[in-house]
Scaffold this motif. Structure first.
Motif, mmCIF file in Angstrom:
data_model
loop_
_atom_site.group_PDB
_atom_site.id
_atom_site.type_symbol
_atom_site.label_atom_id
_atom_site.label_comp_id
_atom_site.label_asym_id
_atom_site.label_seq_id
_atom_site.Cartn_x
_atom_site.Cartn_y
_atom_site.Cartn_z
ATOM 1 N N ILE A 99 0.864 -1.182 0.000
ATOM 2 C CA ILE A 99 0.000 0.000 0.000
ATOM 3 C C ILE A 99 0.901 1.232 0.000
ATOM 4 O O ILE A 99 1.857 1.299 0.765
ATOM 5 N N THR A 100 0.576 2.202 -0.815
ATOM 6 C CA THR A 100 1.334 3.452 -0.809
ATOM 7 C C THR A 100 0.763 4.374 0.268
ATOM 8 O O THR A 100 -0.387 4.199 0.694
ATOM 9 N N TYR B 192 -0.254 7.288 -0.073
ATOM 10 C CA TYR B 192 -1.433 7.924 -0.658
ATOM 11 C C TYR B 192 -2.668 7.049 -0.453
ATOM 12 O O TYR B 192 -3.717 7.508 -0.021
ATOM 13 N N GLN B 193 -2.483 5.763 -0.744
ATOM 14 C CA GLN B 193 -3.611 4.848 -0.561
ATOM 15 C C GLN B 193 -3.981 4.719 0.913
ATOM 16 O O GLN B 193 -5.153 4.689 1.267
ATOM 17 N N TYR B 194 -2.969 4.666 1.777
ATOM 18 C CA TYR B 194 -3.239 4.580 3.211
ATOM 19 C C TYR B 194 -4.134 5.725 3.649
ATOM 20 O O TYR B 194 -5.159 5.543 4.284
ATOM 21 N N LYS C 195 -5.903 7.782 1.887
ATOM 22 C CA LYS C 195 -7.186 7.920 1.222
ATOM 23 C C LYS C 195 -8.156 6.810 1.620
ATOM 24 O O LYS C 195 -9.352 7.038 1.712
ATOM 25 N N TYR C 196 -7.638 5.600 1.831
ATOM 26 C CA TYR C 196 -8.545 4.464 1.907
ATOM 27 C C TYR C 196 -8.703 3.799 3.272
ATOM 28 O O TYR C 196 -9.516 2.903 3.423
ATOM 29 N N THR C 197 -7.927 4.222 4.273
ATOM 30 C CA THR C 197 -8.025 3.558 5.568
ATOM 31 C C THR C 197 -9.459 3.561 6.104
ATOM 32 O O THR C 197 -9.979 2.529 6.526
ATOM 33 N N TYR D 152 -10.195 -2.463 -8.701
ATOM 34 C CA TYR D 152 -9.244 -1.625 -7.960
ATOM 35 C C TYR D 152 -9.589 -1.654 -6.469
ATOM 36 O O TYR D 152 -8.728 -1.828 -5.608
ATOM 37 N N ILE E 128 -7.148 -2.895 -3.359
ATOM 38 C CA ILE E 128 -6.820 -2.093 -2.175
ATOM 39 C C ILE E 128 -7.243 -2.837 -0.909
ATOM 40 O O ILE E 128 -6.524 -2.911 0.071
#
Lengths: 295, 295
Positions: free
Chosen positions: B179-180, B182-184, B186-188, B221, B225
């Motif tokens: 996980i990047t 950015y993804q952390y 945005k998506y946590t 996607y 994630i």
């Protein structure tokens, strides 16, 4: 401090016991449950459970007693006694925790919590719905996702939930409080927002009418709620914040008196000194000298 | 579990040390600070401080070293060494805590934390701005308002902040994570929302396309994630939730197999039993029998 309601006292003991011995506590479950009844035999599953009724009606049985629950009720259950509930139309949130009894401190903690649960009312009527559901949902998410560190985080969330319950009890069960549950629910976040605003604007003039406008409340009403929650009117509170900030700048910043006066919104170092002496009984220079001498 | 980055390991030790000895910890300050430099002599004020740069640039001096800080940097400061900072254009958040050293356990804890701080990097680059500011603001509010139980609440907020930092580190500093940052960031929250959704709909059919539509993300996607964060694809995760719920109903509800099958969205008790056996290697009836025998 005014005399506390017995439930609040027990909640405070519970929070204190848990936080002093956190490593013996483990939150083992947190979930939302609807309609289906259950039967937990004595001594099975989590040592203790705390359940919140979010919707509908439940009929909870423990130790031969039946207790009716409706939305807003919080149940404290010692599973040593077991408990059960009939099928029905309801939604509730629950979390359970265990106390590790392998060490003597753990055994003592278990007995301590058991004694507190025995003194707590089995059912506590809370009027603060949204907040309780939010807290339970946090627990639920944390135990579901199980990210790194979730065991510790769960304990913290449990303690925070109990603190919130204690604060609510303090408002709704203490005759000394001049805040209603409605005000608590509506204005708790508002008050802390205002305090942060006052801190971030320690050097600005605070206009009560402007502040009232910002929150769409009558300024005098806002001031009354603020005083009810903090013990001080807004203007006085702002002055106390100025003093705190002055102390911090005097002790660590290296700014001179005029610079500090400007930072705090005074027109001269004289008017700052006068204000500071009125509030703390010594002048800023005396305070700085005292600090230097004590180093 | 993949090998952890050294900073993450130290953070984990710190969290463990704090939560095992929480009663010796006291959060003594939490504030937002702008532009004005400071000079904290060795051994003065809080024992330890953790500062987060929110805006601008700082030049922090500790033990003869100057360390430049920019937005997103977290500083770990052992005040035994003192530290200072020049005036500038910056905003930072800070909190400080003390360790009560009156008892031998307290003294040991102090030394333990000091050793951890010595091994931690003085500056940790975090890319998760909003979350850090939110955590610091919570601390700030709590210490400002000083409601009932705030001392304990502050410790919990401190531990939660450290856990969040550890989780971020795990993502941005561990090569094993897919996980990047950015993804952390945005998506946590999204992932935990989905998990709660899956739990509340344990008996419903989960349509990946529908779920993607709900969160306005490409379904594949979203699934990727989700797997990155939890280790399992959504469908598999939903099956695991079904098994957990089945176990709970089998152990406590008194519902028969057909009722449980219906509750979990199966068409017959046979298809439920087949699914349950595939997942757990025993049938629901065998599980129930085992439970009965162990009582």
């Amino acid at each position: 401090m005014a005399k506390l309601d017995p439930a609040t006292v027990q909640l405070e003991s519970l929070i204190h016991a848990v936080q002093s011995n956190m490593s013996f506590i483990e939150v083992t479950s947190a979930f939302k449950w609807a309609d289906i009844g259950w039967h937990v035999p004595p001594g099975v599953r989590a040592d203790f459970e705390i359940k919140y009724v979010a919707r509908g009606q439940i009929a909870l049985q423990q130790a031969g007693l039946s207790i009716a629950g409706s939305p807003g009720d919080l149940f404290f259950l010692d599973n040593q006694k077991g408990h059960s509930c009939e099928h029905g139309t309801f939604t509730l949130f629950s979390f359970g925790f265990n106390v590790a009894q392998n060490a003597p401190e753990g055994k003592r903690l278990y007995e301590q919590i058991q004694a507190i649960f025995a003194k707590l009312p089995q059912k506590l009527k809370l009027d603060i719905h949204g907040r309780m559901i939010r807290r339970y949902t946090e627990l639920n998410k944390e135990i579901s996702v199980r990210s790194f560190g979730y065991e510790v985080n769960l304990k913290c969330l449990m303690v925070q939930l109990l603190i919130e319950v204690m604060r609510i009890c303090l408002v709704i069960r203490s005759s000394a409080s001049n805040i209603t549950p409605y005000q608590y629910n509506k204005y708790t976040d508002l008050i802390s927002d205002i305090i942060v605003y006052l801190q971030e604007n320690a050097g600005e003039h605070i206009d009560l009418h402007e502040l009232g406008g910002k929150y769409m409340l009558n300024p005098r009403y806002l001031n009354r709620i603020f005083k009810g929650a903090t013990g001080f009117p807004i203007f006085r509170y702002h002055q106390m914040i100025k003093v705190e900030k002055a102390k911090k700048l005097l002790s660590t910043s290296g700014l001179n008196l005029l610079e500090i006066a400007m930072e705090l919104g005074f027109e001269s170092s004289q008017s700052f000194s006068k204000f500071y002496k009125k509030m703390t009984l010594i002048t800023p220079s005396e305070y700085r000298k005292m600090l230097k001498e004590s180093e």
